[in-house]
Design an enzyme around this catalytic site. Structure first.
Site, PDB file in Angstrom:
ATOM      1  N   CYS A 173       0.846  -0.991  -0.077  1.00  0.00           N
ATOM      2  CA  CYS A 173      -0.018   0.061  -0.150  1.00  0.00           C
ATOM      3  C   CYS A 173       0.936   1.287   0.002  1.00  0.00           C
ATOM      4  CB  CYS A 173      -1.068  -0.054   1.145  1.00  0.00           C
ATOM      5  SG  CYS A 173      -2.377   1.244   0.781  1.00  0.00           S
ATOM      6  N   HIS A 180      -3.747  -4.787   0.499  1.00  0.00           N
ATOM      7  CA  HIS A 180      -3.079  -5.605   1.963  1.00  0.00           C
ATOM      8  C   HIS A 180      -3.171  -7.003   1.541  1.00  0.00           C
ATOM      9  CE1 HIS A 180      -2.677  -1.708   4.172  1.00  0.00           C
ATOM     10  NE2 HIS A 180      -3.564  -1.414   3.385  1.00  0.00           N
ATOM     11  N   GLU A 195      -1.581  -9.056   3.411  1.00  0.00           N
ATOM     12  CA  GLU A 195      -1.391  -9.778   4.722  1.00  0.00           C
ATOM     13  C   GLU A 195      -2.965 -10.221   5.194  1.00  0.00           C
ATOM     14  OE1 GLU A 195      -0.945  -6.439   4.091  1.00  0.00           O
ATOM     15  OE2 GLU A 195      -1.545  -5.141   5.548  1.00  0.00           O
TER      16      GLU A 195
HETATM   17  N1  GLN Z   1      -2.017   6.850   3.102  1.00  0.00           N
HETATM   18  C1  GLN Z   1      -1.987   6.068   1.690  1.00  0.00           C
HETATM   19  C2  GLN Z   1      -3.213   6.146   1.211  1.00  0.00           C
HETATM   20  O1  GLN Z   1      -4.294   6.353   1.784  1.00  0.00           O
HETATM   21  C3  GLN Z   1      -1.649   4.355   1.934  1.00  0.00           C
HETATM   22  C4  GLN Z   1      -2.607   3.750   3.032  1.00  0.00           C
HETATM   23  C5  GLN Z   1      -2.104   2.438   3.366  1.00  0.00           C
HETATM   24  O2  GLN Z   1      -0.957   2.038   3.411  1.00  0.00           O
HETATM   25  N2  GLN Z   1      -3.045   1.757   3.965  1.00  0.00           N
HETATM   26  O3  GLN Z   1      -3.302   5.843  -0.098  1.00  0.00           O
END
Ligand code: GLN
Length: 554
Positions: free
Chosen positions: A387, A526, A528
């Site tokens: 992300c 994600h 994970e």
């Molecule tokens: N802050 C970044 C976004 O909102 C990444 C978010 C995250 O890593 N979950 O896109």
């Protein structure tokens, strides 16, 4: 069809592993071919943990339907290998939000809206919501968060008392409490457990099973007299007191619980013999655990002293490691210290066989993450960006390989500061003016089409995957051709139709050309949240596989 309910409460102290005990009970039943699901109640007033800091709450676990939930839901999904839904996570905030909005709509016209019967009634509805009806026997595990004696938990206990009264034969109450060891007298002490059970009795609740959690002193198990004392004072039969010492891994808990009398208790409760087969993964954690290989993986992150904030990443690495007979040692790397060129922190980076740059929010530590990515790219260190990690990988590549003045708009407070810069990561359509924080990100499962011939396509071995998300920003597409000329390619896209009817896509996965780097992959999702014991996620498995090779080369 019959539905049985196992309620799990906790007392004496928090952090006893109630979620793990509940998940393990579920696994014992599920691995005996009994259908199981879970509902977790959290007594706090937030609608969900999505707006809480990882310091307060640990990781926010995202479900496929986009719910932002407690990390215990992660344990449930992993132990039971099921996909839960928003009905599996109920907070006091959600309950009151619903009742109050019904009140405004006039559904209680003329009536006093009260804790009893309205709030208790709503909670009881949540106990039975979405129960599968087409199965002969279904077991629902209901975990009541918090500890007995918490003021905010009282209405949940009262709802449970009423429900139990109405469904006596189908409810089992499992209460987990702590038995401390008093070093000066060299004894385990049962009084706190007695008091926590007495507190339940005050609510009209008599537990059926007591789980006595304790930290083993040397080799000293809970002596039989202590278990008998608990039985006597907590009003349960001796064989309904389970001795549950700390164990070296959460995955050893199910077997450990089976060593107690739990199997017989469950058989009696569900009315049939059960034959739990926990499976290779859980069996692996019985007794001393051996691996033939070992790697060190660094997680570059902001909350580096807080492993609960990255719990699913840690579990994913463990799961991938087991599948490759490899012990994965994880170390946290503080992104801010990297930014400050802290020598010790850089030495940690240099000791790694693989690097993960984890997700996160806010500008703190972002430049440190970019520097860490640069190290991984230049040193051919196996890399997985998650992300925010993908976003920083793009910034790094755009800056240091393509020569752009690249930034992510998250690095600045105002739009004016971005002027003249190459904004390679920016807010998604519709996200720039979102001021309301709760539940407004791009959340949950989205399909992603993989580009044939890419490393990532090979890792997954299928053309379309579905991954979970939690973000507001995305890769800007005007620079994609430039990146690809230099060897960074898009390997996965989510296709969609915009509000004004255009066909569009969102960059989901990227990778470096294999000629430039053996394993440099990043995902906007994600991954994970999708690892399951015995079923490692391909991106984590690929990372550990390459870490092993990297370690051999050095
Ligand atoms: N802050 C970044 C976004 O909102 C990444 C978010 C995250 O890593 N979950 O896109």
């Amino acid at each position: 069809m019959i539905t049985k309910f196992i309620f799990v409460t906790g007392g004496v102290v928090s952090g006893l592993g109630k979620g793990i005990a509940a998940a393990s009970t579920g696994l014992i039943l599920k691995s005996s071919d009994i259908s199981v699901d879970v509902v977790k109640f959290d007594p706090y007033l937030n609608i969900d943990p999505g707006t809480m800091s990882p310091f307060e709450h640990g990781e926010v676990y995202v479900l496929d339907d986009g719910s932002e939930t407690d990390l215990d839901l992660g344990h449930y999904e992993r132990f039971l290998d099921i996909n839960l839904t928003k009905h599996s996570s109920v907070t006091a905030g959600k309950i009151y939000e619903n009742i109050l909005s019904e009140e405004r709509e006039g559904m209680y016209l003329g009536k006093n809206v009260q804790l009893i019967p309205h709030v208790t009634g709503y909670i009881k509805e949540c106990f039975v919501r979405e129960i599968p009806r087409d199965i002969d026997l279904h077991v629902r595990i209901i975990e009541i968060g918090g500890s007995t004696g918490d003021m905010e938990g009282e209405v949940f206990l009262e709802s449970f008392r009423q429900f139990r009264q109405e469904n006596k034969a189908d409810v089992l109450h499992f209460h987990l409490g702590f038995v401390p060891f008093l070093a000066c007298s060299g004894e385990y002490k049962t009084k706190p457990m007695q008091l926590s059970t007495r507190e339940l009795l005050r609510h009209g609740l008599q537990p059926d099973v007591i789980g006595a959690r304790y930290s083993k002193q040397g080799n000293l198990d809970l002596p039989r007299e202590v278990l008998e004392k608990i039985a006597l004072f907590c009003n349960v039969s001796k064989d309904h007191v389970l001795s549950l010492p700390d164990v070296s891994s959460i995955y050893a808990v199910p077997k450990n619980m089976l060593n107690s009398n739990l199997k017989l208790i469950l058989q009696e409760f569900v009315g049939q013999t059960i034959d739990p087969k926990l499976g290779d993964f859980f069996d692996h954690f019985n007794g001393k655990v051996f691996y033939s290989k070992k790697v060190r993986v660094g997680i570059v992150a902001k909350y580096s002293r807080l492993s609960d904030a990255y719990l699913s990443i840690l579990e994913s690495l463990k799961i991938a490691g087991v599948s490759l007979d490899c012990k994965v040692e994880t170390v946290f790397v503080d992104a801010e210290k990297i930014e400050q060129n802290d020598i010790n922190e850089w030495n940690v980076v240099k000791s790694l066989q693989a690097m993960i740059v984890a997700g996160g929010f806010g500008k703190r530590g972002l430049e440190g993450k970019v520097m860490a990515v640069k190290y991984a790219r230049e040193n051919r260190l196996p890399f997985l960006g998650i992300c925010l990690g993908l976003q920083m990988a793009v910034v790094e590549f755009a800056r240091n390989v393509c020569g752009l003045d690249a930034v992510s708009s998250e690095m600045f407070e105002t739009r004016e500061e971005l002027e003249g810069k190459d904004v390679v990561i920016d807010y998604m359509e519709g996200q720039t003016n979102v001021h309301k924080k709760g539940g407004t990100m791009r959340l949950g499962g989205y399909d992603c089409d993989l580009v044939p011939g890419t490393l990532i396509h090979n890792l997954f071995g299928v053309g379309r995957i579905r991954e979970r998300h939690r973000h507001r920003l995305e890769v800007q597409q005007e620079f994609l051709d430039l990146y690809s000329k230099h060897g960074l390619v898009v390997s996965g896209k989510h296709y969609y139709t915009t509000n004004d009817g255009r066909e569009a896509f969102l960059v989901e996965l990227i990778e470096l050309d294999i000629k430039l780097h053996p394993y440099f992959v990043a995902t906007q999702s994600h991954p994970e949240f999708l690892s399951r014991p015995g079923k490692p996620h391909p991106l984590f498995k690929g990372l550990v596989e390459n870490a092993i090779i990297y370690g051999e080369d050095v």
